[in-house]
Scaffold this motif. Structure first.
Motif, short mmCIF file in Angstrom:
data_model
loop_
_atom_site.label_atom_id
_atom_site.label_comp_id
_atom_site.label_asym_id
_atom_site.label_seq_id
_atom_site.Cartn_x
_atom_site.Cartn_y
_atom_site.Cartn_z
N UNK A 1 12.58 -146.15 4.76
CA UNK A 1 11.62 -145.17 5.27
C UNK A 1 11.43 -143.98 4.34
N UNK A 2 12.37 -143.82 3.39
CA UNK A 2 12.31 -142.68 2.48
C UNK A 2 11.47 -142.96 1.25
N UNK A 3 11.56 -144.17 0.74
CA UNK A 3 10.88 -144.49 -0.52
C UNK A 3 10.58 -145.99 -0.57
N UNK A 4 10.05 -146.40 -1.72
CA UNK A 4 9.74 -147.81 -1.94
C UNK A 4 10.89 -148.45 -2.70
N UNK A 5 11.36 -149.60 -2.23
CA UNK A 5 12.43 -150.33 -2.89
C UNK A 5 11.92 -151.68 -3.35
N UNK A 6 12.23 -152.02 -4.60
CA UNK A 6 11.85 -153.32 -5.15
C UNK A 6 13.11 -154.11 -5.48
N UNK B 1 14.26 -147.99 -7.12
CA UNK B 1 13.96 -146.97 -6.12
C UNK B 1 12.79 -146.12 -6.63
N UNK B 2 11.70 -146.05 -5.86
CA UNK B 2 10.51 -145.30 -6.27
C UNK B 2 10.19 -144.23 -5.24
N UNK B 3 10.02 -142.99 -5.73
CA UNK B 3 9.70 -141.86 -4.85
C UNK B 3 8.90 -140.82 -5.63
N UNK B 4 7.77 -140.39 -5.08
CA UNK B 4 6.95 -139.33 -5.67
C UNK B 4 6.61 -139.62 -7.14
N UNK B 5 6.28 -140.86 -7.42
CA UNK B 5 5.87 -141.22 -8.77
C UNK B 5 7.01 -141.42 -9.75
N UNK B 6 8.24 -141.23 -9.31
CA UNK B 6 9.39 -141.44 -10.19
C UNK B 6 10.18 -142.65 -9.70
N UNK B 7 10.86 -143.30 -10.64
CA UNK B 7 11.58 -144.53 -10.31
C UNK B 7 12.96 -144.54 -10.93
N UNK B 8 13.91 -145.16 -10.22
CA UNK B 8 15.27 -145.38 -10.73
C UNK B 8 15.60 -146.85 -10.56
#
Length: 351
Positions: free
Chosen positions: A135-140, A42-49
């Protein structure tokens, strides 16, 4: 086929043990891969989990939701692994022509474990979570997710390939069963009181926080959000699996219990089909619980974005588990007991 209810009692499957054993060994390899590599990122605002299959379990436990953590751990990791190992334990000695202790009870245990291995339901939860977050963030997608999908398909293929009758023939034929009724077997004719359905739908199942703002979500409010976002297919799926199915299961079980208590002779075949439907669809209501476990594992970025499980999730999980146990406890032969009594009375009159 059963002459009464139409159920398939036996279907010949060639090379059953060899095919099922090969597929099960392949599934074990995929199981290791699915639990050893990244599942989703999960990637959002330059941070990833990055999450694995165990991440959601750990996060639920850390959030104080240990019942949900234990449920997700058992349904997605422990029970599927136990089923795979038990299947290999039974089929490998049979393939090698050897007899080792405990094969019969272990093989029976694989049937008991089947409804509690919910990997395909978990995959549906992954799909719902992916749609919610897209729609909220990028998912890989990670390699573990692809292995997980392949694992589900191969386990299904192994179950289809296996002929239980061939296994029992190798273990030694069971003693012939007499013509027993449900009453003769001392079946428990009761249903767990599912009053938990009310708090499950009233209490929040999770709280979504984004940039310091957020509010609790119930199951129904989550459906409304999906509709507002134009995600009608996913909204209908969640509404059906999480709201409609539990209600229908409770109503159907109450109807079946009342009918057998009143010794009703009304449409026994249709009531038997109704019971089979109730027993088979129950596990799919777990999709919301699995979705929550995925979301709490992925969306864990502190003040930027986070998701916390709510008390409604525990109540909802309890509803699903209790209705599954109620369906498993019910003996469908009780539906036919009234027919047996009617036939016996008819024979006595004409004797």
């Amino acid at each position: 086929n059963c002459t009464r209810c139409g159920a398939a009692l036996y279907r010949h499957k060639p090379d059953s043990i060899d095919r099922a054993l090969t597929l099960t060994l392949a599934a074990l390899i995929l199981f290791v891969v699915a639990n050893s590599f990244p599942f989703l990122t999960f990637k959002l605002e330059g941070r990833a989990t990055t999450s694995t299959l165990m991440t959601g379990v750990i996060q639920l436990y850390q959030d104080g939701m240990w019942p949900l953590a234990a449920l997700v751990l058992g349904a997605t990791i422990l029970v599927p692994l136990a089923k795979l190992l038990a299947t290999v334990y039974v089929l490998l000695p049979l393939r090698l022509g050897r007899r080792i202790p405990g094969l019969a009870p272990v093989f029976r245990a694989t049937e008991i474990m089947h409804p509690w291995a919910m990997m395909e339901v978990f995959l549906l939860g992954v799909i719902v979570a992916y749609v919610k977050l897209s729609d909220l963030a990028t998912l890989e997608l990670g390699i573990a997710l692809y292995a997980f999908i392949a694992l589900i398909l191969i386990m299904i293929a192994a179950e289809v390939a296996l002929d239980p009758r061939e296994v029992w023939d190798c273990l030694g034929r069971q003693a012939a069963a007499g013509s027993l009724t449900g009453k003769d077997c001392g079946s428990l004719v009761s249903c767990h009181a599912c009053i938990l359905y009310i708090p499950a739908n009233v209490l929040p199942v999770m709280t979504v926080t984004s940039f310091g703002r957020g509010e609790p979500d119930t199951i129904l409010s989550g459906v409304k959000v999906l509709i507002a976002a134009g995600m009608w297919p996913v909204a209908l799926l969640v509404f059906f699996a999480s709201i409609t199915v539990p209600v229908l299961k409770i109503v159907a079980m109450v109807f079946l219990l009342i009918s057998v208590q009143r010794r009703s002779r009304w449409r026994p075949r249709d009531r038997t089909v109704l019971y089979r439907v109730v027993e088979s669809v129950g596990r799919w209501s777990m999709v919301d619980i699995f979705m929550i476990s995925i979301l709490v594992a992925l969306v864990n970025l502190g003040a930027i974005a986070s998701i916390l499980p709510g008390p409604g999730a525990i109540a909802f999980a309890a509803v699903v588990i209790l209705t599954m146990i109620a369906a498993m406890t019910f003996d469908p032969r009780l539906i036919w007991d009234a027919q047996e009594s009617s036939r016996d009375e008819h024979q006595a009159v004409h004797a």
